[in-house]
Each structure stands twice: as structure tokens, then as C-alpha cells.
Design an enzyme around this catalytic site. Structure first.
Site, PDB file in Angstrom:
ATOM      1  N   SER A 124     -11.838   4.552  -2.265  1.00  0.00           N
ATOM      2  CA  SER A 124     -11.091   5.598  -2.964  1.00  0.00           C
ATOM      3  C   SER A 124     -10.101   4.973  -3.935  1.00  0.00           C
ATOM      4  O   SER A 124      -9.573   3.874  -3.695  1.00  0.00           O
ATOM      5  CB  SER A 124     -10.324   6.404  -1.911  1.00  0.00           C
ATOM      6  OG  SER A 124      -9.345   7.193  -2.526  1.00  0.00           O
ATOM      7  N   TYR A 149      -4.597   7.082   5.958  1.00  0.00           N
ATOM      8  CA  TYR A 149      -5.959   7.264   5.415  1.00  0.00           C
ATOM      9  C   TYR A 149      -6.239   6.205   4.350  1.00  0.00           C
ATOM     10  O   TYR A 149      -7.245   5.498   4.388  1.00  0.00           O
ATOM     11  CB  TYR A 149      -6.126   8.670   4.813  1.00  0.00           C
ATOM     12  CG  TYR A 149      -7.314   8.756   3.887  1.00  0.00           C
ATOM     13  CD1 TYR A 149      -8.610   8.742   4.403  1.00  0.00           C
ATOM     14  CD2 TYR A 149      -7.164   8.799   2.493  1.00  0.00           C
ATOM     15  CE1 TYR A 149      -9.724   8.778   3.550  1.00  0.00           C
ATOM     16  CE2 TYR A 149      -8.255   8.836   1.645  1.00  0.00           C
ATOM     17  CZ  TYR A 149      -9.529   8.826   2.177  1.00  0.00           C
ATOM     18  OH  TYR A 149     -10.619   8.842   1.335  1.00  0.00           O
ATOM     19  N   LYS A 153      -8.939   2.685   4.003  1.00  0.00           N
ATOM     20  CA  LYS A 153      -9.837   2.301   2.903  1.00  0.00           C
ATOM     21  C   LYS A 153      -9.526   0.871   2.452  1.00  0.00           C
ATOM     22  O   LYS A 153     -10.427   0.065   2.246  1.00  0.00           O
ATOM     23  CB  LYS A 153      -9.703   3.269   1.721  1.00  0.00           C
ATOM     24  CG  LYS A 153     -10.170   4.683   2.027  1.00  0.00           C
ATOM     25  CD  LYS A 153     -11.656   4.739   2.340  1.00  0.00           C
ATOM     26  CE  LYS A 153     -12.142   6.124   2.673  1.00  0.00           C
ATOM     27  NZ  LYS A 153     -13.501   6.154   3.210  1.00  0.00           N
TER      28      LYS A 153
HETATM   29  P1  NAD Z   1     -16.609  14.989   4.300  1.00  0.00           P
HETATM   30  O1  NAD Z   1     -15.619  15.151   5.392  1.00  0.00           O
HETATM   31  O2  NAD Z   1     -17.167  16.213   3.661  1.00  0.00           O
HETATM   32  O3  NAD Z   1     -17.833  14.099   4.813  1.00  0.00           O
HETATM   33  C1  NAD Z   1     -17.689  13.097   5.802  1.00  0.00           C
HETATM   34  C2  NAD Z   1     -18.748  13.337   6.828  1.00  0.00           C
HETATM   35  O4  NAD Z   1     -18.643  12.333   7.838  1.00  0.00           O
HETATM   36  C3  NAD Z   1     -18.598  14.687   7.547  1.00  0.00           C
HETATM   37  O5  NAD Z   1     -19.845  15.358   7.514  1.00  0.00           O
HETATM   38  C4  NAD Z   1     -18.199  14.336   8.984  1.00  0.00           C
HETATM   39  O6  NAD Z   1     -18.732  15.238   9.910  1.00  0.00           O
HETATM   40  C5  NAD Z   1     -18.799  12.942   9.114  1.00  0.00           C
HETATM   41  N1  NAD Z   1     -18.144  12.050  10.077  1.00  0.00           N
HETATM   42  C6  NAD Z   1     -16.833  11.726  10.175  1.00  0.00           C
HETATM   43  N2  NAD Z   1     -16.655  10.822  11.159  1.00  0.00           N
HETATM   44  C7  NAD Z   1     -17.875  10.573  11.685  1.00  0.00           C
HETATM   45  C8  NAD Z   1     -18.354   9.728  12.720  1.00  0.00           C
HETATM   46  N3  NAD Z   1     -17.531   8.953  13.431  1.00  0.00           N
HETATM   47  N4  NAD Z   1     -19.677   9.737  12.994  1.00  0.00           N
HETATM   48  C9  NAD Z   1     -20.536  10.514  12.301  1.00  0.00           C
HETATM   49  N5  NAD Z   1     -20.148  11.320  11.318  1.00  0.00           N
HETATM   50  C10 NAD Z   1     -18.828  11.341  10.994  1.00  0.00           C
HETATM   51  O7  NAD Z   1     -15.950  14.038   3.186  1.00  0.00           O
HETATM   52  P2  NAD Z   1     -16.440  13.699   1.724  1.00  0.00           P
HETATM   53  O8  NAD Z   1     -15.512  14.335   0.763  1.00  0.00           O
HETATM   54  O9  NAD Z   1     -17.884  13.914   1.591  1.00  0.00           O
HETATM   55  O10 NAD Z   1     -16.119  12.143   1.702  1.00  0.00           O
HETATM   56  C11 NAD Z   1     -17.092  11.169   2.042  1.00  0.00           C
HETATM   57  C12 NAD Z   1     -16.433   9.798   2.034  1.00  0.00           C
HETATM   58  O11 NAD Z   1     -15.860   9.569   0.744  1.00  0.00           O
HETATM   59  C13 NAD Z   1     -15.314   9.644   3.047  1.00  0.00           C
HETATM   60  O12 NAD Z   1     -15.360   8.338   3.576  1.00  0.00           O
HETATM   61  C14 NAD Z   1     -14.072   9.831   2.214  1.00  0.00           C
HETATM   62  O13 NAD Z   1     -12.974   9.173   2.759  1.00  0.00           O
HETATM   63  C15 NAD Z   1     -14.489   9.212   0.892  1.00  0.00           C
HETATM   64  N6  NAD Z   1     -13.725   9.726  -0.248  1.00  0.00           N
HETATM   65  C16 NAD Z   1     -13.649  11.078  -0.446  1.00  0.00           C
HETATM   66  C17 NAD Z   1     -12.882  11.553  -1.516  1.00  0.00           C
HETATM   67  C18 NAD Z   1     -12.740  13.037  -1.738  1.00  0.00           C
HETATM   68  O14 NAD Z   1     -11.803  13.436  -2.434  1.00  0.00           O
HETATM   69  N7  NAD Z   1     -13.624  13.879  -1.213  1.00  0.00           N
HETATM   70  C19 NAD Z   1     -12.206  10.662  -2.370  1.00  0.00           C
HETATM   71  C20 NAD Z   1     -12.342   9.305  -2.152  1.00  0.00           C
HETATM   72  C21 NAD Z   1     -13.099   8.842  -1.088  1.00  0.00           C
HETATM   73  N1  UFG Z   2      -2.209  19.823  -6.353  1.00  0.00           N
HETATM   74  C1  UFG Z   2      -1.466  20.970  -6.538  1.00  0.00           C
HETATM   75  N2  UFG Z   2      -1.632  22.003  -5.664  1.00  0.00           N
HETATM   76  C2  UFG Z   2      -2.514  21.946  -4.624  1.00  0.00           C
HETATM   77  C3  UFG Z   2      -3.270  20.766  -4.441  1.00  0.00           C
HETATM   78  C4  UFG Z   2      -3.086  19.724  -5.318  1.00  0.00           C
HETATM   79  O1  UFG Z   2      -0.674  21.064  -7.467  1.00  0.00           O
HETATM   80  O2  UFG Z   2      -2.604  22.913  -3.851  1.00  0.00           O
HETATM   81  C5  UFG Z   2      -2.070  18.720  -7.321  1.00  0.00           C
HETATM   82  C6  UFG Z   2      -1.566  17.421  -6.710  1.00  0.00           C
HETATM   83  O3  UFG Z   2      -0.159  17.380  -6.702  1.00  0.00           O
HETATM   84  C7  UFG Z   2      -2.214  16.387  -7.647  1.00  0.00           C
HETATM   85  C8  UFG Z   2      -3.519  17.052  -8.083  1.00  0.00           C
HETATM   86  O4  UFG Z   2      -3.344  18.448  -7.834  1.00  0.00           O
HETATM   87  O5  UFG Z   2      -1.411  16.220  -8.784  1.00  0.00           O
HETATM   88  C9  UFG Z   2      -4.729  16.578  -7.288  1.00  0.00           C
HETATM   89  O6  UFG Z   2      -4.465  16.703  -5.895  1.00  0.00           O
HETATM   90  P1  UFG Z   2      -5.605  16.501  -4.801  1.00  0.00           P
HETATM   91  O7  UFG Z   2      -5.000  16.705  -3.463  1.00  0.00           O
HETATM   92  O8  UFG Z   2      -6.796  17.319  -5.167  1.00  0.00           O
HETATM   93  O9  UFG Z   2      -6.038  14.983  -5.022  1.00  0.00           O
HETATM   94  P2  UFG Z   2      -5.179  13.651  -4.846  1.00  0.00           P
HETATM   95  O10 UFG Z   2      -5.371  12.882  -6.111  1.00  0.00           O
HETATM   96  O11 UFG Z   2      -3.802  13.903  -4.413  1.00  0.00           O
HETATM   97  O12 UFG Z   2      -5.923  12.966  -3.629  1.00  0.00           O
HETATM   98  C10 UFG Z   2      -7.322  12.705  -3.704  1.00  0.00           C
HETATM   99  C11 UFG Z   2      -7.928  12.703  -2.307  1.00  0.00           C
HETATM  100  C12 UFG Z   2      -7.392  11.570  -1.514  1.00  0.00           C
HETATM  101  C13 UFG Z   2      -7.554  10.296  -2.253  1.00  0.00           C
HETATM  102  C14 UFG Z   2      -6.942  10.400  -3.625  1.00  0.00           C
HETATM  103  C15 UFG Z   2      -7.195   9.176  -4.461  1.00  0.00           C
HETATM  104  O13 UFG Z   2      -7.650  13.900  -1.645  1.00  0.00           O
HETATM  105  O14 UFG Z   2      -8.134  11.486  -0.330  1.00  0.00           O
HETATM  106  O15 UFG Z   2      -7.527  11.494  -4.314  1.00  0.00           O
HETATM  107  O16 UFG Z   2      -8.552   8.941  -4.510  1.00  0.00           O
HETATM  108  F1  UFG Z   2      -6.943   9.322  -1.567  1.00  0.00           F
END
Ligand code: NAD
Ligand code: UFG
Length: 338
Positions: A124, A149, A153
Site C-alpha cells: 500500500s 495496519y 505492510k
Molecule cells: P478485502 O477485505 O475486500 O479483501 C481481503 C480478503 O481477504 C477478504 O475476502 C477476507 O475475507 C480475506 N481474508 C482476510 N484474512 C484472511 C485469512 N487469514 N485467510 C483467508 N482469507 C482472509 O480487501 P481489499 O480491498 O480487496 O484488499 C486486498 C489487499 O489489498 C489487502 O491486503 C489490503 O490490505 C490491500 N490494500 C487494499 C487497499 C484498499 O484501499 N482497498 C489499499 C492498499 C492495499
Molecule cells: N475522507 C473524507 N470523508 C470520509 C472518508 C474519507 O473526507 O468519509 C477523505 C480522507 O480524509 C482522505 C480521502 O478522503 O483525504 C481518502 O480517504 P480514504 O479513507 O478513502 O483513503 P486513505 O487515503 O485515507 O486510505 C487508503 C486506505 C488505507 C491505505 C491508504 C494508503 O484506506 O488502507 O489509502 O494506501 F493505507
């Protein structure tokens, strides 16, 4: 070719599974459904005509995982499984360290045991903390992370570097995602958060559908174009395709490599609200509130390394992503629950 997709029932995983099937791969999903629904498998089947193989297994359970490695012929692992809610990680740090670190270690140990050489890891942009220089390149400083979290990573990235040093057969792509939004254009799969959404786009779509009264815009005094936070929002289908590009790269036996996956473009919260309203001809009521602790002013990627080395580039615009997010939300007002 079988690709083991841990967390493949989740938001990014399910979109990646669709892309894998469409490119002729044979994905095998392992997911414990802790943050996803079994229904997603039927949705993937409707989109692609193929229902992917699925194991309901906790990736931390090495004995159960070993059975999968034993019975399947796996050529690569894409490791999405993990917990991802920043606020929850502050409240329950051990739960996050336990799941995110142990699931990764379990998979890596089995990969070494079963001679599976190619690994893609979901990292991330959070590993960059509060970036000193924008846009962020892969060479930018990492480690200034402010929550458990994000630290998982960062720690996993360090583990991967150590493991790669002494296992020259391993090829590892660390993909640092920026902010995924959007949904598959079919409206069949998308983001389905439990409880109150933490992230901007699902909050906007829930306001638009009437589930929440108004969006809280967290702070208007950031050092940005209009005072609201700026992020790099990438369509989840573009992000999913980045994983296929990474698999091709790993086939060249490249060792460990790191890529930013974003669009290179920053969008403020207010610009996003406007884009959503224009794209969908809808009103999204909002109110400016206090800053959310831990949030930074701005974060957007330099993606030239992925453009060049992966021959990958994000194609969808923010407006298209807004349309697709709304398409999924409006077709599935209660997510995957009917
Ligand atoms: P998500 O929660 O939708 O998907 C993660 C999946 O992993 C879920 O289906 C959950 O049931 C499964 N899971 C969790 N722990 C498990 C375990 N121990 N065994 C088996 N299954 C397990 O999340 P996502 O948004 O699809 O994110 C996927 C990956 O990308 C994550 O590692 C997350 O940290 C990373 N990531 C997500 C974002 C974002 O904003 N969505 C940003 C940066 C990184
Ligand atoms: N925001 C609002 N109102 C809301 C939600 C978010 O104003 O209800 C704003 C936040 O302050 C930020 C922007 O919208 O300025 C984006 O916020 P998000 O929560 O959607 O995303 P972040 O960038 O804060 O965090 C995301 C993921 C994290 C990850 C990070 C960097 O949620 O898991 O990106 O990759 F770590």
C-alpha cells in the site's frame, strides 16, 4: 496455469480473479470470508462463464494450506488476504499483526516447500507515510507509518526482502496500491464494506443511495488545491490488470521488484464529490468536519516504473470509476446481501 489467489473473494481479489479467467488463467481462491461473501463466486461465474475453484480456509492455517499446495499445481501466488481497516488496526493491533504477518509467512513457507517461485504481494501507498516529495516514486522514503495496519505492510515488505536475499529462485512483485475505487462495469462485483465505510468512495455511494445522510469531508485546511485531502484514485479493474502484468514480469525471473500502482493524478475530496455528482447526475450532500487523525495532505504516485517495466498503465478516468461505483451500489443497495 493455476494461480493461488488468497483473499480472492474480496474487493480487489474478485476483480483480479475475473481478469485472470478472462486471460486464460486458472485461479484458485483461498478465503476465510472474514470480509467477503460467498455470493461473489456466482457473480464471477456470471461475468466470465467460469466459477473459480474455492477453498474456505484461513491462510494462517498452515496445515489446511498445505493440503491445497499438495493437491493443486500452483505456478504463482497472489496474496491479497489480510485485514485492512486503519482505525480497527489501532484498536486491535495484535489481531492485525497476527493475521497479516502470519498469513504471509504461512504462504511463503509453503511456497518454498513446494517450489512455487512467483509471489505478488498487496502492499500500500501507506508505507510512504507522509511523503516529503510528490509524486511518490518507488525510491521515496518508506517506514514513517502511523498505524498498525500500515506497519504490517511495511514489515511484510522487509520480510520479503530478507527472504528474497537467500532464495534466489523466488520472484516477488511488491505492488504498492494507491486508492482503489470503482467496480466491474457489469455492476455484478464491487466494494461491499461491513458497517460504516471508512473510505471515501463507498461513503459517497451510501450517501447517494440514501443509507447515510451526508458525507463528512474530513478537514478543509490541508495544503492542497481546495484545502481537502488529495489522493490518487485508481479504478479497481486497472489495478486488477496490474497484477496480470506483474505475473508476466515474474516469469522473466526478475527477483524482487516494487511497483507503484496508481494513476499519477491527484484528486481532492471536493473534486471527487463533484466528479461523482457530474458522472451520475446525483447530489451528494456533505458537511466539512474536523480532520481525521493520521490523514495526510496529499499522496499521488509516479507510475513510470510500472508503465515502463510492466507495460501497464491505468486507463479509466475518475469519472468512469465514479459511474462504476454507483452502478454497483445502485444495483446492489445492500451489497451482496439481498
Ligand atoms: P478485502 O477485505 O475486500 O479483501 C481481503 C480478503 O481477504 C477478504 O475476502 C477476507 O475475507 C480475506 N481474508 C482476510 N484474512 C484472511 C485469512 N487469514 N485467510 C483467508 N482469507 C482472509 O480487501 P481489499 O480491498 O480487496 O484488499 C486486498 C489487499 O489489498 C489487502 O491486503 C489490503 O490490505 C490491500 N490494500 C487494499 C487497499 C484498499 O484501499 N482497498 C489499499 C492498499 C492495499
Ligand atoms: N475522507 C473524507 N470523508 C470520509 C472518508 C474519507 O473526507 O468519509 C477523505 C480522507 O480524509 C482522505 C480521502 O478522503 O483525504 C481518502 O480517504 P480514504 O479513507 O478513502 O483513503 P486513505 O487515503 O485515507 O486510505 C487508503 C486506505 C488505507 C491505505 C491508504 C494508503 O484506506 O488502507 O489509502 O494506501 F493505507
Amino acid at each position: 496455469m493455476s494461480i493461488l489467489v488468497t483473499g480472492g473473494a474480496g474487493y480487489i481479489g474478485s476483480h483480479t480473479v475475473v481478469e485472470l479467467i478472462e486471460k486464460g488463467y486458472d485461479p484458485i481462491i483461498v478465503d476465510n470470508l472474514s470480509n467477503s461473501k460467498i455470493e461473489v463466486l456466482d457473480r464471477i461465474a456470471t461475468i466470465t462463464g467460469v466459477k473459480p475453484k474455492f477453498y474456505k480456509v484461513d491462510v494462517c492455517n498452515k496445515d489446511e494450506m498445505r493440503k491445497i499446495f499438495e493437491s493443486e499445481s500452483i505456478s504463482a501466488v497472489i496474496h491479497f488476504a489480510g485485514y485492512k481497516a486503519v482505525g480497527e488496526s489501532v484498536a486491535k493491533p495484535l489481531m492485525y499483526y497476527n493475521n497479516n504477518l502470519n498469513s504471509t509467512i504461512s504462504v511463503l513457507e509453503l511456497m518454498l516447500e513446494y517450489h512455487v517461485d512467483n509471489f505478488v504481494f498487496s502492499s500500500s501507498a501507506t508505507v510512504y507515510g507522509d511523503p516529503k516529495v510528490l509524486p511518490i516514486t518507488e525510491e521515496s522514503e518508506v517506514g514513517g507509518v502511523t498505524n498498525p495496519y500500515g506497519r504490517t505492510k511495511y514489515m511484510i515488505e522487509e520480510i520479503l526482502k530478507d527472504v528474497a536475499k537467500v532464495n534466489s529462485n523466488l520472484n516477488i512483485a511488491i505492488l504498492r496500491y494507491f486508492n482503489p475505487i470503482g467496480a466491474h462495469p457489469s455492476g455484478l462485483i464491487g466494494e461491499d464494506p461491513n458497517d460504516i465505510p471508512n473510505n471515501l468512495m463507498p461513503y459517497i455511494t451510501q450517501v447517494a443511495i440514501g443509507k447515510r445522510e451526508r458525507l463528512g469531508v474530513f478537514g478543509s485546511d490541508y495544503n492542497t488545491v481546495d484545502g481537502t485531502g488529495v489522493r490518487d484514485y485508481i479504478h479497481v479493474v486497472d489495478l486488477a490488470r496490474g497484477h496480470l502484468a506483474a505475473l508476466d514480469k515474474l516469469d522473466t525471473k526478475c527477483g524482487l521488484t516494487i511497483y507503484n500502482l496508481g494513476t499519477g493524478m491527484g484528486t481532492s475530496v471536493l473534486q471527487m464529490v463533484n466528479a461523482f455528482q457530474t458522472a451520475n447526475k446525483l447530489k451528494v450532500p456533505f458537511v466539512i468536519t474536523d480532520r481525521r487523525p493520521g490523514d495526510i495532505d496529499a499522496c499521488y504516485a509516479d507510475c513510470s516504473k510500472a508503465n515502463k517495466e510492466l507495460k501497464w498503465q491505468a486507463c479509466y478516468s475518475v469519472e468512469e470509476a465514479c459511474k462504476d461505483s454507483w452502478n454497483f451500489q445502485s444495483k446492489n443497495p445492500n451489497g451482496y446481501d439481498y
